[in-house]
Design a protein around this motif. Structure first.
Motif, PDB file in Angstrom:
ATOM      1  N   MET A   1     -28.396 -57.304 -58.717  1.00  0.00           N
ATOM      2  CA  MET A   1     -29.497 -56.429 -59.328  1.00  0.00           C
ATOM      3  C   MET A   1     -29.551 -54.695 -59.180  1.00  0.00           C
ATOM      4  O   MET A   1     -28.569 -54.477 -58.087  1.00  0.00           O
ATOM      5  N   ILE A   2     -29.362 -54.256 -59.881  1.00  0.00           N
ATOM      6  CA  ILE A   2     -29.554 -52.991 -60.237  1.00  0.00           C
ATOM      7  C   ILE A   2     -30.601 -52.043 -59.849  1.00  0.00           C
ATOM      8  O   ILE A   2     -31.421 -52.882 -60.752  1.00  0.00           O
ATOM      9  N   LEU A   3     -30.838 -51.002 -59.341  1.00  0.00           N
ATOM     10  CA  LEU A   3     -31.950 -50.237 -59.442  1.00  0.00           C
ATOM     11  C   LEU A   3     -31.625 -48.814 -60.261  1.00  0.00           C
ATOM     12  O   LEU A   3     -30.781 -48.774 -60.614  1.00  0.00           O
ATOM     13  N   GLU A   4     -33.011 -48.425 -59.951  1.00  0.00           N
ATOM     14  CA  GLU A   4     -33.181 -47.103 -61.147  1.00  0.00           C
ATOM     15  C   GLU A   4     -33.623 -46.053 -60.568  1.00  0.00           C
ATOM     16  O   GLU A   4     -35.144 -45.969 -59.736  1.00  0.00           O
ATOM     17  N   ILE A   5     -33.038 -45.070 -59.566  1.00  0.00           N
ATOM     18  CA  ILE A   5     -33.779 -43.794 -58.955  1.00  0.00           C
ATOM     19  C   ILE A   5     -34.542 -42.698 -60.081  1.00  0.00           C
ATOM     20  O   ILE A   5     -34.149 -42.785 -60.931  1.00  0.00           O
ATOM     21  N   VAL A   6     -35.589 -43.283 -59.512  1.00  0.00           N
ATOM     22  CA  VAL A   6     -36.980 -42.306 -60.328  1.00  0.00           C
ATOM     23  C   VAL A   6     -37.276 -41.286 -60.112  1.00  0.00           C
ATOM     24  O   VAL A   6     -37.954 -39.872 -60.820  1.00  0.00           O
ATOM     25  N   ALA A   7     -36.857 -40.551 -58.892  1.00  0.00           N
ATOM     26  CA  ALA A   7     -37.577 -39.539 -57.748  1.00  0.00           C
ATOM     27  C   ALA A   7     -36.755 -39.609 -57.192  1.00  0.00           C
ATOM     28  O   ALA A   7     -36.683 -40.620 -56.228  1.00  0.00           O
ATOM     29  N   GLU A   8     -36.008 -37.981 -56.281  1.00  0.00           N
ATOM     30  CA  GLU A   8     -35.611 -38.380 -55.406  1.00  0.00           C
ATOM     31  C   GLU A   8     -35.806 -36.187 -54.633  1.00  0.00           C
ATOM     32  O   GLU A   8     -35.423 -35.316 -55.562  1.00  0.00           O
ATOM     33  N   ASN A   9     -36.108 -36.428 -53.762  1.00  0.00           N
ATOM     34  CA  ASN A   9     -36.545 -34.713 -53.083  1.00  0.00           C
ATOM     35  C   ASN A   9     -35.627 -35.110 -51.284  1.00  0.00           C
ATOM     36  O   ASN A   9     -35.074 -36.188 -50.390  1.00  0.00           O
ATOM     37  N   LEU A  17     -36.356 -41.312 -51.932  1.00  0.00           N
ATOM     38  CA  LEU A  17     -35.798 -41.865 -53.242  1.00  0.00           C
ATOM     39  C   LEU A  17     -36.956 -42.412 -53.423  1.00  0.00           C
ATOM     40  O   LEU A  17     -38.334 -43.659 -52.569  1.00  0.00           O
ATOM     41  N   GLN A  18     -37.248 -42.454 -54.648  1.00  0.00           N
ATOM     42  CA  GLN A  18     -38.219 -43.781 -54.841  1.00  0.00           C
ATOM     43  C   GLN A  18     -37.241 -44.197 -56.453  1.00  0.00           C
ATOM     44  O   GLN A  18     -37.076 -43.471 -57.371  1.00  0.00           O
ATOM     45  N   ALA A  25     -37.855 -62.829 -58.057  1.00  0.00           N
ATOM     46  CA  ALA A  25     -39.221 -63.167 -57.188  1.00  0.00           C
ATOM     47  C   ALA A  25     -40.253 -63.246 -57.406  1.00  0.00           C
ATOM     48  O   ALA A  25     -41.329 -64.535 -57.540  1.00  0.00           O
ATOM     49  N   LEU A  26     -40.461 -61.783 -58.630  1.00  0.00           N
ATOM     50  CA  LEU A  26     -42.179 -61.764 -59.041  1.00  0.00           C
ATOM     51  C   LEU A  26     -42.346 -61.340 -60.361  1.00  0.00           C
ATOM     52  O   LEU A  26     -42.575 -61.328 -60.947  1.00  0.00           O
ATOM     53  N   ASN A  27     -41.348 -61.602 -60.726  1.00  0.00           N
ATOM     54  CA  ASN A  27     -41.634 -61.613 -61.814  1.00  0.00           C
ATOM     55  C   ASN A  27     -41.552 -60.624 -63.527  1.00  0.00           C
ATOM     56  O   ASN A  27     -42.287 -61.329 -63.945  1.00  0.00           O
ATOM     57  N   CYS A  28     -41.410 -59.642 -62.541  1.00  0.00           N
ATOM     58  CA  CYS A  28     -41.703 -57.929 -62.719  1.00  0.00           C
ATOM     59  C   CYS A  28     -40.942 -57.028 -62.666  1.00  0.00           C
ATOM     60  O   CYS A  28     -40.079 -56.987 -61.529  1.00  0.00           O
ATOM     61  N   THR A  29     -40.982 -56.078 -62.677  1.00  0.00           N
ATOM     62  CA  THR A  29     -40.646 -54.672 -62.362  1.00  0.00           C
ATOM     63  C   THR A  29     -41.119 -53.942 -61.848  1.00  0.00           C
ATOM     64  O   THR A  29     -42.150 -54.014 -61.866  1.00  0.00           O
ATOM     65  N   MET A  30     -40.694 -53.702 -59.965  1.00  0.00           N
ATOM     66  CA  MET A  30     -41.085 -53.235 -59.234  1.00  0.00           C
ATOM     67  C   MET A  30     -40.736 -51.685 -58.896  1.00  0.00           C
ATOM     68  O   MET A  30     -39.450 -51.435 -59.180  1.00  0.00           O
ATOM     69  N   ARG A  31     -41.300 -51.102 -58.040  1.00  0.00           N
ATOM     70  CA  ARG A  31     -41.454 -49.892 -57.707  1.00  0.00           C
ATOM     71  C   ARG A  31     -41.010 -50.034 -56.515  1.00  0.00           C
ATOM     72  O   ARG A  31     -42.037 -50.754 -55.806  1.00  0.00           O
ATOM     73  N   CYS A  32     -40.297 -49.185 -55.872  1.00  0.00           N
ATOM     74  CA  CYS A  32     -40.040 -48.968 -54.286  1.00  0.00           C
ATOM     75  C   CYS A  32     -40.026 -47.560 -53.729  1.00  0.00           C
ATOM     76  O   CYS A  32     -39.059 -46.733 -54.599  1.00  0.00           O
ATOM     77  N   SER A  33     -40.012 -47.363 -52.407  1.00  0.00           N
ATOM     78  CA  SER A  33     -39.515 -45.956 -51.833  1.00  0.00           C
ATOM     79  C   SER A  33     -38.707 -46.115 -50.550  1.00  0.00           C
ATOM     80  O   SER A  33     -38.441 -47.199 -49.984  1.00  0.00           O
ATOM     81  N   ILE A  34     -37.801 -45.657 -50.254  1.00  0.00           N
ATOM     82  CA  ILE A  34     -37.051 -45.807 -48.980  1.00  0.00           C
ATOM     83  C   ILE A  34     -36.070 -43.898 -48.824  1.00  0.00           C
ATOM     84  O   ILE A  34     -36.492 -43.326 -49.390  1.00  0.00           O
ATOM     85  N   PHE A  35     -36.531 -43.460 -47.456  1.00  0.00           N
ATOM     86  CA  PHE A  35     -36.057 -42.329 -46.462  1.00  0.00           C
ATOM     87  C   PHE A  35     -34.765 -42.861 -46.560  1.00  0.00           C
ATOM     88  O   PHE A  35     -34.715 -43.616 -45.930  1.00  0.00           O
ATOM     89  N   VAL A  36     -33.529 -42.225 -46.843  1.00  0.00           N
ATOM     90  CA  VAL A  36     -32.106 -42.366 -46.074  1.00  0.00           C
ATOM     91  C   VAL A  36     -31.657 -41.258 -45.862  1.00  0.00           C
ATOM     92  O   VAL A  36     -31.879 -39.734 -46.126  1.00  0.00           O
TER      93      VAL A  36
END
Length: 280
Positions: A1-9, A17-18, A25-36
């Motif tokens: 699986m590959i993710l695409e970064i759409v925002a970074e601060n 990051l977003q 699992a959900l059969n769609c495109t999902m958006r998610c955020s993570i603080f690293v």
């Protein structure tokens, strides 16, 4: 699986990051955020999964909880997924209600059509998303915890209880502890799972506490006593009773004057982050 970064601060020395990714699992495109946190530049860090409540997206916690400063101090990553599948073709409540359909996935695997085509948030949170995070960021999957608010508190409790090898620590803010016994839960569980109430028990924390093989070492729950959903929907006393019966140590804190909002969460988020960091 590959993710695409759409925002970074940049944030407290770390990165907020977003990203988007295709979810099988959900059969769609999902958006998610993570603080690293900054510590991830040199070593793998523990990771927490935050599950938000009804109507929320991945952004509510990130923008309102004020968690990044303490997470950076502790060296803990925080993942904040969306609350339901999204996109064209994903079913929504036909009446546009806030407590079912989009924004209200209830962190379960739906079995009833049309919901079963996309609404498999349990599989997404318990397996697909953690695998993606572990392969994409410098996090230690062996040191993961889960927490959440309201519907997300329900998700954190049930997913954490059923996956003790995946999630080593569990806490919640104002969780729906017994969805089989409240209007929000009865609507969601009947809609997603059908009328067989035996199936509902698999997504009820109070029921699961009696049946899971491996009990959690400790649970932390904060609940505002001025929460307007307290009596009808949340019923924290049922969780206390279930933990007492199961021999599970529960710290249930009834916070005077606090409501159901993110002001409440921001007031006590540091305690929860330190609780998880101590266990991880």
């Amino acid at each position: 699986m590959i993710l695409e970064i759409v925002a970074e601060n940049k944030c407290f020395g770390g990165r907020q990051l977003q990203f988007t990714h295709e979810s099988s699992a959900l059969n769609c495109t999902m958006r998610c955020s993570i603080f690293v946190p900054p510590q991830a530049d040199t070593s793998k860090v523990p990771v927490l999964y935050w599950l938000s409540g009804l109507t929320c997206t991945d952004e509510n916690f990130v923008q309102k909880a004020g968690a990044q400063r303490i997470a950076a101090e502790l060296g803990v990553a925080i993942v904040a997924p969306d609350t339901s599948p999204r996109g064209e073709g994903v079913a929504d409540d036909p009446e546009g209600a806030y407590d079912f359909g989009l924004g209200a996935g209830f962190y379960l695997n739906a079995t009833q059509p049309p919901w079963n085509q996309h609404y498999r948030m349990y599989d997404y949170i318990s397996a697909e998303l953690p695998d993606l995070i572990a392969s994409s960021f410098a996090v230690d999957a062996e040191r993961a915890g889960i927490f959440g608010h309201s519907m997300g508190g329900h998700g954190a409790l049930t997913i954490g209880l059923k996956n003790p090898q995946r999630f080593k620590s569990i806490s919640a803010f104002a969780p729906i502890v017994a969805p089989t016994q409240c209007p929000w839960g009865e609507k969601a569980l009947s809609g997603y799972l059908g009328d067989d109430r035996e199936r509902w028990n698999a997504y009820d924390a109070c029921e699961l506490l009696q049946s899971v093989q491996q009990k959690p070492a400790a649970l932390l729950v904060d609940q505002g006593d001025a929460d307007n959903f307290l009596v009808e929907q949340l019923k924290p006393e049922l969780l206390q009773q279930a933990c007492d019966a199961a021999g599970v140590p529960l710290t249930l804190r009834l916070q005077p004057g606090y409501d159901h909002s993110y002001f409440f969460i921001a007031s006590f988020i540091e305690d929860h982050l330190r609780f998880h960091a101590d266990q991880l």
